[in-house]
Enzyme design. Structure first.
Site, PDB file in Angstrom:
ATOM      1  CG  ASP A 197      -1.788  -4.832  -2.659  1.00 54.01           C
ATOM      2  OD1 ASP A 197      -1.916  -3.595  -2.616  1.00 54.01           O
ATOM      3  OD2 ASP A 197      -0.857  -5.399  -3.245  1.00 54.01           O
ATOM      4  CG  HIS A 207       9.416  -5.057  -0.036  1.00 51.52           C
ATOM      5  ND1 HIS A 207       8.873  -5.813  -1.060  1.00 51.52           N
ATOM      6  CD2 HIS A 207       9.125  -3.772  -0.325  1.00 51.52           C
ATOM      7  CE1 HIS A 207       8.269  -5.012  -1.921  1.00 51.52           C
ATOM      8  NE2 HIS A 207       8.403  -3.764  -1.501  1.00 51.52           N
ATOM      9  CB  SER A 241       0.143  -1.591  -1.449  1.00 47.17           C
ATOM     10  OG  SER A 241       0.521  -2.413  -2.503  1.00 47.17           O
ATOM     11  CE  LYS A 293       2.164  -6.099  -2.442  1.00 50.27           C
ATOM     12  NZ  LYS A 293       2.052  -5.332  -3.680  1.00 50.27           N
ATOM     13  NE  ARG A 308      -2.558   2.637  -4.581  1.00 52.31           N
ATOM     14  CZ  ARG A 308      -1.428   2.071  -4.137  1.00 52.31           C
ATOM     15  NH1 ARG A 308      -1.401   0.773  -3.839  1.00 52.31           N
ATOM     16  NH2 ARG A 308      -0.343   2.761  -3.974  1.00 52.31           N
TER      17      ARG A 308
HETATM   18  N1  URA Z   1       4.702  -1.578  -4.579  1.00 49.09           N
HETATM   19  C1  URA Z   1       3.589  -2.158  -4.084  1.00 49.09           C
HETATM   20  O1  URA Z   1       3.566  -3.363  -3.869  1.00 49.09           O
HETATM   21  N2  URA Z   1       2.524  -1.394  -3.848  1.00 49.09           N
HETATM   22  C2  URA Z   1       2.493  -0.062  -4.070  1.00 49.09           C
HETATM   23  O2  URA Z   1       1.494   0.586  -3.819  1.00 49.09           O
HETATM   24  C3  URA Z   1       3.653   0.526  -4.589  1.00 49.09           C
HETATM   25  C4  URA Z   1       4.751  -0.262  -4.829  1.00 49.09           C
END
Ligand code: URA
Length: 428
Positions: free
Chosen positions: A165, A86, A187, A191, A172
């Site tokens: 999320d 990621h 967050s 995932k 957010r």
């Molecule tokens: N990417 C995400 O998936 N979540 C965040 O809070 C910031 C960047």
């Protein structure tokens, strides 16, 4: 039955600098998804978390609650080990495209569940969707089958993966509460944990084009995410990499696919090749193949074979011409000298203004739009020489894009100090 906690008590506890119990964290995330905690209450809590912070245990519990809000994929029983990567998002970062095929060419499965780009950094799905016919919509069974047969897959993350999320991130985004290390870490990791990978390499970007420009915060984010991953049973390492200059020479969806294919063909810009090999080595090490040589897989065509198979398996034609924008324009140097820097944020903003990125989640992107850099830091340029080419289908976007792009280039008398791409490594 009544609720075990009151949302206002939870908000006030955090606002006043307190820590939330596991039970409070679990409840508030779940109650938010159920609609018992209102959007404005969650917004207030997110702001309190941003200002006060959360300790490691609170952050782990918050992450677990978000994973538990949806489905967790499970690749147990697959004949290959799984490892994913990621990136926190960078300008011109197309490494995901060659990386999956490189790692998969060594018999490792790479399940990349990805999102679409928002703002000045492009999303992997947007890039791959510029390939005629390619689709990211795969069911969990199709993902598993492709991992078994091809080894690499890039698919859209389903709505049922960490749905808490999904809602919280959107909230957010509009309440000034994105820039919190515990909230970003939970967050991203919720995932990735829900995705079901056994191991994960995080590429945390540092610099103007990154989500978190300063190195200290990026390091804290990396350490927090590594701890969350390990705590959830996902072997995790992180690298901190420079994002003050765009990666490679292209920014924009089809332009980046073209460059990624050059890398898969054994060529391409040295920085894209270097980062691909560094990340592939980290992934292969986590998958038990530390001696595998990613550069060899690029040079001998084995990674390209996997790329073609991956594109075909998802309905794409790897040999089809990529879309091209209908209009181009050049930016030229106004003075002679050495290119001292090419600012990633300015180039990303220019590509976005040309139509390569979106402002709202449901915007369409232009597959051919973007910026092609024609010089790199350290190159000598003469006044009038071309520095970059702009691509778009909508010429009325050119003026504002040129404005952003012109401020990307600093021309000086002296050459810049050499770029260090990999700044640090965490975990393992
Ligand atoms: N990417 C995400 O998936 N979540 C965040 O809070 C910031 C960047």
């Amino acid at each position: 039955m009544g609720e075990p906690f009151d949302a206002v008590d939870v908000i006030v506890t955090k606002r006043d600098g307190g820590r939330l119990s596991d039970a409070q964290v679990g409840w508030v995330v779940d109650a938010y998804v159920r609609g018992v905690v209102a959007e404005e209450q969650m917004a207030a809590l997110a702001m309190a978390v941003l200002l006060v912070g959360m300790d490691a245990a609170e952050t782990a519990c918050w992450t677990g609650a978000m994973v538990a809000s949806g489905r967790r994929l499970d690749f147990a029983g697959l004949s290959r080990p799984t490892v994913d990567k990621h990136s926190t998002g960078g300008v011109g970062d197309k490494t995901t495209l060659p990386l999956g095929p490189v790692v998969a060419s060594f018999g490792v499965a790479v399940p990349q569940l990805s999102g679409r780009g928002l703002g000045h950094t492009g999303g992997t799905l947007d890039k791959l969707e510029s390939i005629p016919g390619w689709s990211p919509s795969l069911s969990p069974d199709q993902i598993r089958a492709q991992l078994e047969s091809v080894g690499a897959v890039v698919a859209a993350a389903g709505d049922d993966l960490a749905p808490a999320d999904r809602r919280l991130y959107a909230l957010r985004d509009i309440t000034g509460t994105v820039a919190s290390v515990p909230l970003i870490a939970s967050s991203i990791m919720s995932k990735k944990i829900a995705e079901g990978t056994s191991a994960l390499v995080l590429d945390v970007k540092v610099g103007t084009g990154a989500f978190l420009p300063d190195a200290a915060t990026a390091r804290e984010l990396a350490q927090t995410m590594v701890r969350l991953g390990e705590g959830a049973g996902v072997r995790t390492t992180a690298v901190l990499t420079d994002m003050s200059t765009p990666l490679g020479m292209t920014v924009g969806n089809a332009l980046e696919v073209r460059e990624a294919v050059e890398v898969l063909a054994g060529g391409g810009p040295p920085d894209v090749v270097e980062l691909t090999c560094v990340l592939a080595h980290e992934m292969l090490t986590l998958a038990g193949r530390p001696d595998a040589d990613p550069a060899a897989a690029l040079a001998d065509g084995t990674a390209m074979d996997v790329w073609r198979a991956m594109v075909r398996a998802q309905g794409g034609d790897p040999a089809a011409p990529l879309p091209q924008a209908t209009c181009t324009d050049d930016l030229t140097a106004t003075e002679s000298g050495t290119v001292a820097s090419v600012d990633a944020l300015c180039v990303g903003t220019a590509a976005w203004r040309l139509g390569a990125g979106r402002t709202r989640r449901d915007d369409q992107v232009q597959p051919g739009a973007g910026v092609e850099l024609l010089v790199r830091p350290g190159d000598h340029v003469r006044s009038g020489q071309r520095l970059a080419r702009l691509h778009t289908d909508t010429p009325d976007r050119l003026a504002r894009a040129r404005e952003a792009l012109a401020s990307a280039f600093t021309i000086a008398r002296t050459p810049p100090s050499p770029r260090r791409l990999v700044l640090d490594r965490i975990g393992g």
